[in-house]
Each structure stands twice: as C-alpha cells, then as structure tokens.
Design a protein around this motif. Structure first.
Motif, PDB file in Angstrom:
ATOM      1  N   UNK A  63      22.710 -11.528-107.051  1.00  0.00           N
ATOM      2  CA  UNK A  63      23.332 -11.730-108.448  1.00  0.00           C
ATOM      3  C   UNK A  63      24.733 -11.526-108.145  1.00  0.00           C
ATOM      4  N   UNK A  64      24.892 -10.240-107.219  1.00  0.00           N
ATOM      5  CA  UNK A  64      26.447  -9.885-107.146  1.00  0.00           C
ATOM      6  C   UNK A  64      27.201 -10.902-106.365  1.00  0.00           C
ATOM      7  N   UNK A  65      26.484 -11.470-105.383  1.00  0.00           N
ATOM      8  CA  UNK A  65      27.090 -12.544-104.727  1.00  0.00           C
ATOM      9  C   UNK A  65      27.615 -13.512-105.647  1.00  0.00           C
ATOM     10  N   UNK A  66      26.712 -14.108-106.326  1.00  0.00           N
ATOM     11  CA  UNK A  66      26.823 -15.369-107.131  1.00  0.00           C
ATOM     12  C   UNK A  66      27.931 -15.076-108.156  1.00  0.00           C
ATOM     13  N   UNK A  67      28.279 -13.707-108.617  1.00  0.00           N
ATOM     14  CA  UNK A  67      29.101 -13.528-109.543  1.00  0.00           C
ATOM     15  C   UNK A  67      30.525 -13.323-109.042  1.00  0.00           C
ATOM     16  N   UNK A  68      30.672 -13.045-107.597  1.00  0.00           N
ATOM     17  CA  UNK A  68      31.686 -13.208-106.742  1.00  0.00           C
ATOM     18  C   UNK A  68      32.256 -14.655-106.710  1.00  0.00           C
ATOM     19  N   UNK A  69      31.106 -15.376-106.393  1.00  0.00           N
ATOM     20  CA  UNK A  69      31.453 -16.969-106.017  1.00  0.00           C
ATOM     21  C   UNK A  69      31.995 -17.583-107.259  1.00  0.00           C
ATOM     22  N   UNK A  70      31.421 -17.138-108.228  1.00  0.00           N
ATOM     23  CA  UNK A  70      31.798 -17.700-109.478  1.00  0.00           C
ATOM     24  C   UNK A  70      33.296 -17.403-109.886  1.00  0.00           C
ATOM     25  N   UNK A  71      33.430 -16.119-109.753  1.00  0.00           N
ATOM     26  CA  UNK A  71      35.056 -15.693-109.771  1.00  0.00           C
ATOM     27  C   UNK A  71      35.818 -16.291-108.924  1.00  0.00           C
ATOM     28  N   UNK A  72      35.410 -16.642-107.510  1.00  0.00           N
ATOM     29  CA  UNK A  72      36.602 -17.205-106.643  1.00  0.00           C
ATOM     30  C   UNK A  72      36.778 -18.644-107.013  1.00  0.00           C
ATOM     31  N   UNK A  73      35.374 -19.384-107.479  1.00  0.00           N
ATOM     32  CA  UNK A  73      35.764 -20.876-108.101  1.00  0.00           C
ATOM     33  C   UNK A  73      36.677 -20.877-109.366  1.00  0.00           C
ATOM     34  N   UNK A  74      36.943 -19.689-110.333  1.00  0.00           N
ATOM     35  CA  UNK A  74      37.752 -19.735-111.290  1.00  0.00           C
ATOM     36  C   UNK A  74      39.107 -19.651-110.482  1.00  0.00           C
TER      37      UNK A  74
END
Length: 85
Positions: free
Chosen positions: A24-35
């Motif tokens: 879940x933490x990885x997915x949050x980081x990936x989401x921020x990277x997309x933004x």
C-alpha cells in the motif's frame, strides 16, 4: 495541448513488500510519482484534462510490470524458505 512527461524515481528499499502495508505504501508513492510526472487532470480546459488523464494512464501502465516484479522478488525468499522446510 502537449503533455510533458518526465521520469520520476520511486524508492521502495525501505518497504516490506511481503506485507499488505508495504505494498500500500508503494502504491501511494507510485500515485504521487504519477502526479509529479503528469499535468493536473483538474484543468478547466477539456483537452488538457484529457491529455493529463492519458498521461496518468500511460504512467500507471508503464510501472505495472516493475511493480509486479518488485513484489514477486520480495516474496521469492519466503517461497524458497517454505519449500526447504
């Protein structure tokens, strides 16, 4: 409207990807990277908003394989240990 795409590095060395909280933490980081890599999809201009959404979809598709490999690598030692016991 032209979409500017940039590469964003996402570190996960500090995460335990064998646990749901780590993924879940990885997915949050990936989401921020997309933004960071794509323009804001909340633009008032339809063409810009659509371009931003296309960029975001492409970015997510681009990291999907790397995400899956990272999670599989994290689980591999656990699978190997289970087989040897």
């Amino acid at each position: 409207a032209q979409t500017v795409r940039q590469d964003v590095q996402v570190s996960y060395a500090d995460l335990d990807l064998t646990r749901a909280a780590g993924v879940a933490a990885l997915d949050r980081r990936l989401g921020r990277a997309v933004m960071q890599a794509c323009p804001d999809a909340a633009s008032a201009q339809l063409a810009e908003a659509l371009a931003a959404r296309r960029c975001q979809r492409a970015a997510r598709a681009g990291y999907a394989d790397a995400r899956a490999r990272a999670i599989a690598r994290a689980a591999a030692p656990a699978r190997l240990a289970a087989r040897t016991q």
